[in-house]
Design an enzyme around this catalytic site. Structure first.
Site, mmCIF file in Angstrom:
data_model
loop_
_atom_site.group_PDB
_atom_site.id
_atom_site.type_symbol
_atom_site.label_atom_id
_atom_site.label_comp_id
_atom_site.label_asym_id
_atom_site.label_seq_id
_atom_site.Cartn_x
_atom_site.Cartn_y
_atom_site.Cartn_z
ATOM 1 N N HIS A 146 64.005 42.126 32.847
ATOM 2 C CA HIS A 146 65.316 42.336 33.469
ATOM 3 C C HIS A 146 65.485 41.433 34.688
ATOM 4 O O HIS A 146 65.109 41.809 35.803
ATOM 5 C CB HIS A 146 65.464 43.794 33.905
ATOM 6 C CG HIS A 146 65.682 44.741 32.776
ATOM 7 N ND1 HIS A 146 66.937 45.111 32.348
ATOM 8 C CD2 HIS A 146 64.799 45.387 31.977
ATOM 9 C CE1 HIS A 146 66.824 45.953 31.335
ATOM 10 N NE2 HIS A 146 65.534 46.135 31.086
ATOM 11 N N CYS A 154 66.548 42.477 27.370
ATOM 12 C CA CYS A 154 65.777 43.638 26.933
ATOM 13 C C CYS A 154 66.311 44.173 25.598
ATOM 14 O O CYS A 154 66.103 43.567 24.561
ATOM 15 C CB CYS A 154 65.766 44.696 28.032
ATOM 16 S SG CYS A 154 64.366 45.830 27.919
ATOM 17 N N GLU A 190 68.113 40.845 36.325
ATOM 18 C CA GLU A 190 69.122 41.377 37.258
ATOM 19 C C GLU A 190 68.555 42.426 38.207
ATOM 20 O O GLU A 190 69.096 42.660 39.296
ATOM 21 C CB GLU A 190 70.308 41.955 36.474
ATOM 22 C CG GLU A 190 70.130 43.349 35.896
ATOM 23 C CD GLU A 190 69.185 43.417 34.693
ATOM 24 O OE1 GLU A 190 68.802 44.543 34.302
ATOM 25 O OE2 GLU A 190 68.834 42.348 34.146
#
Length: 376
Positions: free
Chosen positions: A242, A131, A244
């Site tokens: 993202h 990002c 994660e």
């Protein structure tokens, strides 16, 4: 086959493949970023000046890596020393200015310059940007020119729209077809960003001679933007989403946690950690390594206070060794030697946007308002 059964089978297969590979636990540095005086952390914790979201640490650990925090505000020698000991760098998402002195962007510039130098000298050093980290990758490697546009990409869970030649990328050339089928069918990527890059801008400014676009998506207004990319020459990778968060963040209800989303996030973690395994570097001894690892710090439960992160590692200036040395940024003046090879150009590009900086000072764009990002 049902997605959850496929997910289980692939996890078992992945475990067997990793067990058969070299017994290697690479160490990846994760860059901290500044805490602002009027923010949530400052209201609840004393003297905390930087942070790392714990989800990035868990993300890398889930693929078999260990993590070293990389401090902001340090001098060139600190970054140079550390970059000769770790096996990769992750530039996380977050909220900061690109022209904040001695902050995330200045530290990122040092790290990218050194990563280029290491790779050019034959030492493999991968870098991953998520990002805001992806945005910083392009910004710094485009000589400090900001090519982002405004876009509305907050709270979107989307499938990947892979380019036709995605199999030619390093990121996907060894991918499993069943995994890719889930990625392009289900909402597996989570977006939360207010800026983005477009293929048109990349073509206009010749950035497409340095970067391969792997996937695109469209924002809430229908603007198509680059969602995954890799550098043509160097092992540098960026995703606007993202990976994660589906695995380790649970605050926002828009974050997908389906088996497919978890599998997708794990795919990118495994890929980058396997890249880090190719780096031969190490700390001088076990004691030095142990003192550097993030296990020396404990994460705080911050979502209960209103943070978008479940947990964060919070650091003081003393922990970053800034009180003893003074705030160390600024030792990279005009009399320092260049850390980029003279006249070095990324990929085959000849345009100004593809040229690397020939100096080591901060690369600051003139309009600060364009440089702030809340790309969590």
């Amino acid at each position: 086959m049902q997605p959850h059964r496929l997910f289980g089978c692939l996890l078992v297969l992945g475990s067997l493949l990793l067990a058969a590979s070299a017994d290697s636990s690479p160490i990846v540095g994760v860059l901290a970023q500044e805490v602002y005086s009027d923010g949530l952390i400052s209201h609840h914790f004393e003297n905390k000046t930087s942070y790392i979201a714990a989800s990035y640490v868990k993300y890398l650990e889930s693929a078999g890596a260990r993590v070293v925090p990389i401090w902001i505000g340090r001098n060139r020698s600190y970054y140079e020393d550390l970059m000769h000991k770790i096996n990769g760098v992750l530039l996380p998402g977050g909220a900061t200015w690109f022209n904040q002195t001695d902050g995330y962007a200045d530290a990122g510039e040092h790290l990218l310059q050194l990563a280029v130098q290491l790779n050019d000298n034959g030492t493999f050093m991968p870098v991953w940007g998520t990002c805001l980290g992806m945005e910083l990758l392009v910004y710094k490697l485009a000589n400090g020119t900001d090519h982002r546009i405004n876009c509305r990409g907050t709270g979107m869970a989307l499938p990947m729209e892979l380019k036709e030649d995605y199999k030619q990328s390093r990121l996907f050339n060894a991918s499993n077809e069943a995994v890719v089928a889930l990625m392009v069918k289900e909402n597996v990527t989570y977006h939360w960003h207010q800026f983005c890059y477009t293929e048109a801008d990349f073509a206009r400014d010749q950035l497409n001679k340095s970067w391969r676009v792997v996937s695109v998506n469209s924002d809430l207004d229908g603007i198509e933007f680059i969602s995954a990319m890799e550098h043509i020459k160097y092992p540098f990778y960026g995703v606007q989403f993202h990976p994660e968060k589906p695995l380790f963040e649970f605050v926002k209800p828009s974050i997908p946690h389906s088996p497919a989303a978890v599998l997708s996030g794990q795919y990118f973690a495994d890929f980058f950690v396997n890249e880090a395994r190719r780096s031969p570097q190490s700390f001088a001894n076990a004691t030095e390594e142990a003192r550097a690892l993030i296990y020396n710090y404990k994460p705080e439960y911050t979502s209960i206070l209103g943070s978008t992160y479940i947990q964060q590692y919070l650091f003081t200036d003393k922990e970053m060794q800034l009180e003893e040395t003074g705030f160390e940024g600024g030792d990279d003046g005009d009399d320092e030697p260049s850390y980029y090879p003279p006249g070095h150009v990324y990929g085959d590009g000849n345009g100004a946007a593809a040229m690397l900086s020939l100096g080591t000072g901060p690369l600051l764009a003139p309009l600060a308002i364009r440089l702030f990002s809340i790309d969590f």
